[in-house]
Design a protein around this motif. Structure first.
Motif, PDB file in Angstrom:
ATOM      1  N   PHE A 188       0.835  -1.210   0.000  1.00  0.00           N
ATOM      2  CA  PHE A 188       0.000   0.000   0.000  1.00  0.00           C
ATOM      3  C   PHE A 188       0.867   1.256   0.000  1.00  0.00           C
ATOM      4  O   PHE A 188       0.649   2.173  -0.804  1.00  0.00           O
ATOM      5  CB  PHE A 188      -0.920  -0.003   1.220  1.00  0.00           C
ATOM      6  N   HIS A 189       1.845   1.309   0.874  1.00  0.00           N
ATOM      7  CA  HIS A 189       2.675   2.508   0.982  1.00  0.00           C
ATOM      8  C   HIS A 189       3.591   2.684  -0.228  1.00  0.00           C
ATOM      9  O   HIS A 189       4.001   3.814  -0.523  1.00  0.00           O
ATOM     10  CB  HIS A 189       3.490   2.459   2.267  1.00  0.00           C
ATOM     11  N   LEU A 239      -5.612   0.547   7.753  1.00  0.00           N
ATOM     12  CA  LEU A 239      -4.945   1.624   7.028  1.00  0.00           C
ATOM     13  C   LEU A 239      -5.787   2.894   6.977  1.00  0.00           C
ATOM     14  O   LEU A 239      -5.327   3.924   6.477  1.00  0.00           O
ATOM     15  CB  LEU A 239      -4.621   1.168   5.599  1.00  0.00           C
ATOM     16  N   GLY A 240      -7.020   2.824   7.470  1.00  0.00           N
ATOM     17  CA  GLY A 240      -7.872   4.003   7.500  1.00  0.00           C
ATOM     18  C   GLY A 240      -8.367   4.427   6.132  1.00  0.00           C
ATOM     19  O   GLY A 240      -8.613   5.610   5.894  1.00  0.00           O
ATOM     20  N   ARG A 241      -8.542   3.459   5.223  1.00  0.00           N
ATOM     21  CA  ARG A 241      -8.995   3.780   3.883  1.00  0.00           C
ATOM     22  C   ARG A 241     -10.381   3.201   3.621  1.00  0.00           C
ATOM     23  O   ARG A 241     -10.713   2.113   4.106  1.00  0.00           O
ATOM     24  CB  ARG A 241      -8.028   3.211   2.816  1.00  0.00           C
ATOM     25  N   PRO A 242     -11.203   3.918   2.854  1.00  0.00           N
ATOM     26  CA  PRO A 242     -12.487   3.345   2.435  1.00  0.00           C
ATOM     27  C   PRO A 242     -12.250   2.166   1.511  1.00  0.00           C
ATOM     28  O   PRO A 242     -11.235   2.104   0.804  1.00  0.00           O
ATOM     29  CB  PRO A 242     -13.175   4.504   1.703  1.00  0.00           C
ATOM     30  N   LEU A 243     -13.167   1.235   1.527  1.00  0.00           N
ATOM     31  CA  LEU A 243     -13.045   0.027   0.712  1.00  0.00           C
ATOM     32  C   LEU A 243     -14.257  -0.108  -0.187  1.00  0.00           C
ATOM     33  O   LEU A 243     -15.401  -0.019   0.271  1.00  0.00           O
ATOM     34  CB  LEU A 243     -12.931  -1.209   1.614  1.00  0.00           C
ATOM     35  N   LEU A 256     -14.978   1.327  -9.884  1.00  0.00           N
ATOM     36  CA  LEU A 256     -13.533   1.503 -10.069  1.00  0.00           C
ATOM     37  C   LEU A 256     -13.185   2.978 -10.233  1.00  0.00           C
ATOM     38  O   LEU A 256     -12.235   3.479  -9.618  1.00  0.00           O
ATOM     39  CB  LEU A 256     -13.056   0.707 -11.282  1.00  0.00           C
ATOM     40  N   ALA A 257     -13.943   3.699 -11.051  1.00  0.00           N
ATOM     41  CA  ALA A 257     -13.692   5.129 -11.225  1.00  0.00           C
ATOM     42  C   ALA A 257     -13.895   5.882  -9.922  1.00  0.00           C
ATOM     43  O   ALA A 257     -13.121   6.793  -9.586  1.00  0.00           O
ATOM     44  CB  ALA A 257     -14.611   5.699 -12.312  1.00  0.00           C
ATOM     45  N   ARG A 258     -14.907   5.487  -9.165  1.00  0.00           N
ATOM     46  CA  ARG A 258     -15.153   6.151  -7.889  1.00  0.00           C
ATOM     47  C   ARG A 258     -13.999   5.916  -6.925  1.00  0.00           C
ATOM     48  O   ARG A 258     -13.583   6.821  -6.191  1.00  0.00           O
ATOM     49  CB  ARG A 258     -16.458   5.637  -7.282  1.00  0.00           C
ATOM     50  N   ALA A 259     -13.463   4.701  -6.921  1.00  0.00           N
ATOM     51  CA  ALA A 259     -12.346   4.398  -6.035  1.00  0.00           C
ATOM     52  C   ALA A 259     -11.114   5.223  -6.384  1.00  0.00           C
ATOM     53  O   ALA A 259     -10.404   5.719  -5.503  1.00  0.00           O
ATOM     54  CB  ALA A 259     -12.014   2.906  -6.098  1.00  0.00           C
ATOM     55  N   VAL A 260     -10.871   5.388  -7.689  1.00  0.00           N
ATOM     56  CA  VAL A 260      -9.710   6.185  -8.110  1.00  0.00           C
ATOM     57  C   VAL A 260      -9.902   7.641  -7.714  1.00  0.00           C
ATOM     58  O   VAL A 260      -8.979   8.294  -7.198  1.00  0.00           O
ATOM     59  CB  VAL A 260      -9.492   6.048  -9.627  1.00  0.00           C
ATOM     60  N   ARG A 261     -11.084   8.178  -7.946  1.00  0.00           N
ATOM     61  CA  ARG A 261     -11.319   9.590  -7.619  1.00  0.00           C
ATOM     62  C   ARG A 261     -11.160   9.867  -6.127  1.00  0.00           C
ATOM     63  O   ARG A 261     -10.671  10.928  -5.726  1.00  0.00           O
ATOM     64  CB  ARG A 261     -12.732  10.000  -8.029  1.00  0.00           C
ATOM     65  N   THR A 262     -11.590   8.939  -5.298  1.00  0.00           N
ATOM     66  CA  THR A 262     -11.645   9.190  -3.853  1.00  0.00           C
ATOM     67  C   THR A 262     -10.466   8.619  -3.081  1.00  0.00           C
ATOM     68  O   THR A 262     -10.384   8.801  -1.865  1.00  0.00           O
ATOM     69  CB  THR A 262     -12.939   8.610  -3.266  1.00  0.00           C
ATOM     70  N   GLY A 263      -9.575   7.913  -3.774  1.00  0.00           N
ATOM     71  CA  GLY A 263      -8.435   7.345  -3.074  1.00  0.00           C
ATOM     72  C   GLY A 263      -8.819   6.192  -2.181  1.00  0.00           C
ATOM     73  O   GLY A 263      -8.307   6.043  -1.063  1.00  0.00           O
ATOM     74  N   ALA A 264      -9.728   5.345  -2.659  1.00  0.00           N
ATOM     75  CA  ALA A 264     -10.168   4.189  -1.886  1.00  0.00           C
ATOM     76  C   ALA A 264      -9.348   2.961  -2.270  1.00  0.00           C
ATOM     77  O   ALA A 264      -8.603   2.956  -3.252  1.00  0.00           O
ATOM     78  CB  ALA A 264     -11.651   3.920  -2.134  1.00  0.00           C
ATOM     79  N   ILE A 265      -9.476   1.914  -1.486  1.00  0.00           N
ATOM     80  CA  ILE A 265      -8.981   0.598  -1.880  1.00  0.00           C
ATOM     81  C   ILE A 265     -10.101  -0.080  -2.649  1.00  0.00           C
ATOM     82  O   ILE A 265     -11.226  -0.165  -2.170  1.00  0.00           O
ATOM     83  CB  ILE A 265      -8.589  -0.246  -0.656  1.00  0.00           C
ATOM     84  N   PRO A 320      -2.149   8.859  -4.119  1.00  0.00           N
ATOM     85  CA  PRO A 320      -1.324   7.887  -3.383  1.00  0.00           C
ATOM     86  C   PRO A 320      -2.137   6.910  -2.552  1.00  0.00           C
ATOM     87  O   PRO A 320      -1.717   5.779  -2.337  1.00  0.00           O
ATOM     88  CB  PRO A 320      -0.446   8.779  -2.494  1.00  0.00           C
ATOM     89  N   GLN A 321      -3.323   7.339  -2.084  1.00  0.00           N
ATOM     90  CA  GLN A 321      -4.106   6.483  -1.189  1.00  0.00           C
ATOM     91  C   GLN A 321      -4.858   5.373  -1.924  1.00  0.00           C
ATOM     92  O   GLN A 321      -5.358   4.451  -1.295  1.00  0.00           O
ATOM     93  CB  GLN A 321      -5.118   7.333  -0.417  1.00  0.00           C
ATOM     94  N   PHE A 322      -4.944   5.480  -3.275  1.00  0.00           N
ATOM     95  CA  PHE A 322      -5.670   4.454  -4.028  1.00  0.00           C
ATOM     96  C   PHE A 322      -4.864   3.165  -4.073  1.00  0.00           C
ATOM     97  O   PHE A 322      -3.643   3.176  -4.215  1.00  0.00           O
ATOM     98  CB  PHE A 322      -5.955   4.920  -5.453  1.00  0.00           C
TER      99      PHE A 322
END
Length: 276
Positions: free
Chosen positions: A34-35, A61-65, A97-106, A146-148
């Motif tokens: 991830f890092h 990791l404190g990320r939305p999934l 998938l597009a939503r995850a990229v925009r928001t920096g989700a996993i 970076p968070q994606f």
């Protein structure tokens, strides 16, 4: 079908990490990937904990999934998004998938080998150093923050994945292998997930080991940890052990009457017919 753990504002929802019993340093490896902004490929038998592992790591990791359950009718448009009529206007709606990229989700594509081949094409630029997602419907080129993180999973036997992903792309994934837990670890999982007493959890794990020895002979799939947890929950709720195991394990593994009867005999031999 997909689901996520994001709030309406797109921020991670605060939650305690779901229970997960680490076996071989996979949590540390996932965190390093991830890092380092590396995509991850999870491979292992059905019901061994791959999905729970991703949920656990996203919370840690404190990320939305955002999880997508792949199937044979899943298309690239289902992942990317499409124009829809909204209030008389044509409006673009992001796919998961597009939503995850925009928001920096996993973003986890569960059982990706079941998806149509064209869905893998959209993953290629995300799985290399470019980390971009071309959105043909809007003409955008989304750059992953970076968070994606991109995660895909598949089970042994779903070898079509090797054809769905180009070799050069597949080799960019950090692979983490999973198997059914060691008996002591599996016992702790059954206890934690069902509330079963240690003796019952231990007997169910012994049952699973006996049934797994039949895999490839009478059974196409092995008795998973997930099935043990479901059986344990039914027993804890008061259902007799044979009835609980028939519903949660035996009938989930086979439709053949003769095979089911043989599995019932194994259940009785290991668990008996008494209360937990």
């Amino acid at each position: 079908m997909y689901h996520d753990n994001m709030s309406s504002g797109g921020a991670p929802l605060p939650e305690r990490a779901p229970f997960y019993a680490e076996q071989a340093g996979e949590c540390r490896l996932f965190a390093h990937a991830f890092h380092q902004r590396l995509p991850v490929l999870l491979k292992g038998p059905t019901g061994c904990g791959k999905t729970r592992f991703v949920e656990h790591m996203a919370a840690r990791l404190g990320r939305p999934l955002i999880t997508v359950s792949c199937h044979g009718d899943l298309t690239a448009a289902d992942l990317m998004g499409r124009h829809l009529i909204d209030g008389g206007d044509t409006v673009w709606h992001d796919g998961p998938l597009a939503r995850a990229v925009r928001t920096g989700a996993i973003c986890c594509l569960d059982e990706v080998a079941l998806a149509r081949r064209d869905t893998a094409v959209v993953l290629h630029p995300l799985a290399d150093d470019r980390r971009v997602l071309p959105v043909e419907g809007t003409g955008e080129l989304l750059r992953a923050p970076p968070q994606f993180m991109l995660v895909v999973s598949y089970s042994p036997g779903d070898q079509s994945l090797l054809n769905n992903l180009k070799p050069g792309t597949r080799q960019r994934f950090v692979a983490i292998g999973f198997d059914y837990p060691a008996p002591e670890v599996e016992r702790r999982i059954v206890e934690a997930e069902s509330g079963a007493v240690p003796a019952l959890a231990a007997r169910l794990v012994t049952l699973a080991q006996a049934l797994r020895r039949l895999t490839g002979q009478d059974l196409a799939e092995a008795a998973s940890t997930r099935l043990l947890v479901r059986a344990a929950r039914l027993i804890v709720a008061g259902l007799p052990q044979p009835e609980a195991c028939r519903a949660a394990i035996v009938d989930a593994l086979t439709d053949d009457a003769g095979t089911a009867a043989a599995l019932d005999d194994v259940v009785v031999a290991v668990l008996g017919t008494g209360a937990p």
